[in-house]
Enzyme design. Sequence first.
Site, PDB file in Angstrom:
ATOM      1  N   ARG A  18       0.807  -1.223   0.000  1.00 18.31           N
ATOM      2  CA  ARG A  18       0.000   0.000   0.000  1.00 18.31           C
ATOM      3  C   ARG A  18       0.839   1.272   0.000  1.00 18.31           C
ATOM      4  O   ARG A  18       0.501   2.243  -0.686  1.00 18.31           O
ATOM      5  CB  ARG A  18      -0.946  -0.020   1.198  1.00 18.31           C
TER       6      ARG A  18
ATOM      7  N   ASP B  26     -15.745   8.846   8.770  1.00 21.83           N
ATOM      8  CA  ASP B  26     -14.627   7.920   8.585  1.00 21.83           C
ATOM      9  C   ASP B  26     -13.352   8.733   8.528  1.00 21.83           C
ATOM     10  O   ASP B  26     -13.367   9.927   8.173  1.00 21.83           O
ATOM     11  CB  ASP B  26     -14.791   7.109   7.298  1.00 21.83           C
TER      12      ASP B  26
END
Length: 287
Positions: free
Chosen positions: A54, A155
């Site tokens: 990532r 979030d």
Amino acid sequence: MNAPSSWESVAQPSGALEKDLELTAADFARIRELIYQRAGIVLAEHKREMVYSRLAKRLRHHGLTRFSDYLARLERQPQAKEWEAFTNALTTNLTAFFREAHHFPLLAEHVRARPGPVRVWCAAASTGEEPYSIAMTLTEALGSRASQAEVIATDIDTDALARARAGIYPMEQVRKLDEARVKRFFLRGNGRHAGMAKIRPELADRVAFEELNLLAPSWPVSAPFDAIFCRNVMIYFDKTTQARILERFAPLLKPDGLLFAGHSENFSYISEAFRLRGQTVYTKAPR
């Protein structure tokens, strides 16, 4: 159906990455420390491959070849926009419409008997499937009172929130829902959007998306809530962090409000603020 202008920018990249960058044990340890400080996420030792995959994209974006150089750049600039990309990269967004389906009939039963406006906070909104599922449930349960329902969806991952606001999903994901729900709550794409479905505007208007870090000293949400969904996010925190967040949830709920947890989460032995009501559903403990 018109896709939002941000559609291209929120498409997920794909493709395998070759291991041509240097990630040392010290780098990995520093990454674990930084993401814990920033977002409370506890990265296990076996997550090293995931971290490489990532974050390698961020190094290539900046033309770097060593993780140590990337981390040093981050630490020199504590307010840099790159911190957002760093956090987004290490956030997991596994979700689906009506995931852990037993919660939604309980929510419907809970709100039907309540007078006045209904407010629900989804504290880990991810790419939107969960808050939209909540909004569908409220719409079905409240009938003519549905216009008084509000879902606050938050979030820490800004990329996920952008996708949630767009409200566009692959049709194969939407087809798993009851046909009546698909007709009522989705628009079907055509032309270049064939194979996609979009949340209808009247449902989308009941969901407000905001960026929020559960570790932040203050939260941009206002009490009281009839229910809080915080599912499958606490598993990434240690017990001290979990207890602190639960203590902060309690005053935001109405006296008989509900807290919904994920299937692998058990709050009974972490905080005295809540007591178990049913399968991964909690109410506030009497004080």
